[in-house]
Design a protein around this motif. Sequence first.
Motif, PDB file in Angstrom:
ATOM      1  N   ASP A  50      64.713 103.287   5.793  1.00  0.00           N
ATOM      2  CA  ASP A  50      63.834 102.948   6.905  1.00  0.00           C
ATOM      3  C   ASP A  50      63.822 104.177   7.735  1.00  0.00           C
ATOM      4  N   SER A  51      62.515 104.556   8.165  1.00  0.00           N
ATOM      5  CA  SER A  51      62.766 105.709   9.253  1.00  0.00           C
ATOM      6  C   SER A  51      62.402 105.153  10.678  1.00  0.00           C
ATOM      7  N   LEU A  52      63.485 105.532  11.583  1.00  0.00           N
ATOM      8  CA  LEU A  52      63.476 104.794  13.179  1.00  0.00           C
ATOM      9  C   LEU A  52      63.471 105.786  13.804  1.00  0.00           C
ATOM     10  N   VAL A  53      62.766 105.420  15.059  1.00  0.00           N
ATOM     11  CA  VAL A  53      62.986 106.120  16.482  1.00  0.00           C
ATOM     12  C   VAL A  53      63.735 105.219  17.321  1.00  0.00           C
ATOM     13  N   GLU A  71      71.545 105.994   2.532  1.00  0.00           N
ATOM     14  CA  GLU A  71      72.073 105.149   1.258  1.00  0.00           C
ATOM     15  C   GLU A  71      72.993 103.975   1.599  1.00  0.00           C
ATOM     16  N   GLN A  72      74.031 104.556   2.552  1.00  0.00           N
ATOM     17  CA  GLN A  72      75.117 103.673   2.799  1.00  0.00           C
ATOM     18  C   GLN A  72      74.639 102.530   4.001  1.00  0.00           C
ATOM     19  N   GLY A  73      73.578 102.666   4.400  1.00  0.00           N
ATOM     20  CA  GLY A  73      73.072 101.769   5.409  1.00  0.00           C
ATOM     21  C   GLY A  73      73.275 101.999   6.653  1.00  0.00           C
ATOM     22  N   LEU A  74      73.743 103.374   6.885  1.00  0.00           N
ATOM     23  CA  LEU A  74      74.039 103.977   8.233  1.00  0.00           C
ATOM     24  C   LEU A  74      73.001 104.730   9.005  1.00  0.00           C
ATOM     25  N   VAL A  75      73.122 104.791  10.391  1.00  0.00           N
ATOM     26  CA  VAL A  75      72.209 105.662  11.033  1.00  0.00           C
ATOM     27  C   VAL A  75      73.519 106.473  12.042  1.00  0.00           C
ATOM     28  N   THR A  76      73.128 107.802  12.220  1.00  0.00           N
ATOM     29  CA  THR A  76      74.081 108.566  12.900  1.00  0.00           C
ATOM     30  C   THR A  76      73.337 108.986  14.134  1.00  0.00           C
ATOM     31  N   LEU A  77      74.291 108.955  15.447  1.00  0.00           N
ATOM     32  CA  LEU A  77      73.706 109.201  16.691  1.00  0.00           C
ATOM     33  C   LEU A  77      74.499 110.140  17.336  1.00  0.00           C
ATOM     34  N   GLU A 118      58.303 103.829   9.594  1.00  0.00           N
ATOM     35  CA  GLU A 118      57.861 104.024   8.190  1.00  0.00           C
ATOM     36  C   GLU A 118      58.994 103.357   7.256  1.00  0.00           C
ATOM     37  N   ARG A 119      58.488 102.504   6.048  1.00  0.00           N
ATOM     38  CA  ARG A 119      59.200 102.119   5.439  1.00  0.00           C
ATOM     39  C   ARG A 119      58.820 102.232   3.898  1.00  0.00           C
ATOM     40  N   PHE A 120      59.579 102.920   3.103  1.00  0.00           N
ATOM     41  CA  PHE A 120      59.278 103.174   1.688  1.00  0.00           C
ATOM     42  C   PHE A 120      59.680 102.532   0.427  1.00  0.00           C
ATOM     43  N   VAL A 121      59.058 102.652  -0.524  1.00  0.00           N
ATOM     44  CA  VAL A 121      59.543 102.180  -1.774  1.00  0.00           C
ATOM     45  C   VAL A 121      59.550 103.679  -2.640  1.00  0.00           C
TER      46      VAL A 121
END
Length: 199
Positions: A50-53, A71-77, A118-121
């Motif tokens: 998933d792409s986030l703002v 892929e690990q389900g993480l976001v970095t800030l 955006e979300r992708f397959v």
Amino acid sequence: MVFAARLKLPFFALLSALLFASGCNGPRPSGGGNPKLPEAGSVANLRPGDSLVITLQGVPDPTANSSQVDEQGLVTLPYIGQVTAAGTTTSGLSQKIREAYISKKIYTAVDVSVTVTERFVYVGGEVVRPGRIIWTPDLTVTKAVQAAGGFTLYAKETRLNLVRDRAAYDINATLAQKSPMEDPRLMPGDSIQVPKSAF
């Protein structure tokens, strides 16, 4: 002559019975349809890819960070590093980020908002344009293949491999094209691999 005819009759009866029995025990076409896929949690939950703002406001240096759930389900800030995003909603992630900034004493107060852009397959293998397809709530296996340009000449359309949450499922796209009930609806993060036919 009558004796010979009597001998032939049991032989033909036996031969017919054997042929019938062998036909009954031979391979049968599978009458089952495509597997029913398990729901991968709520669609509202964030998933890898998933792409986030992520917007920080109410602080001396307000920012809007574009990020993608890895892929690990993480976001970095900035300043706080990695935060678990997968499996939570946007409001849940906003709360986690806010608490991380305050507990690490980066800010005393901060307003955080998270928006999914955006979300992708993912569709790979024997399709014309392999790659990411933007997910929509009505996206199915056959629609994803069409969005990837359709099958190549070498595609094995009867045995696509669909991966969801690290579990794999065989999907018969030919059956899905004939019957909408057999065309599984996709979830964000699903991956489809189209194998090459042996012929």
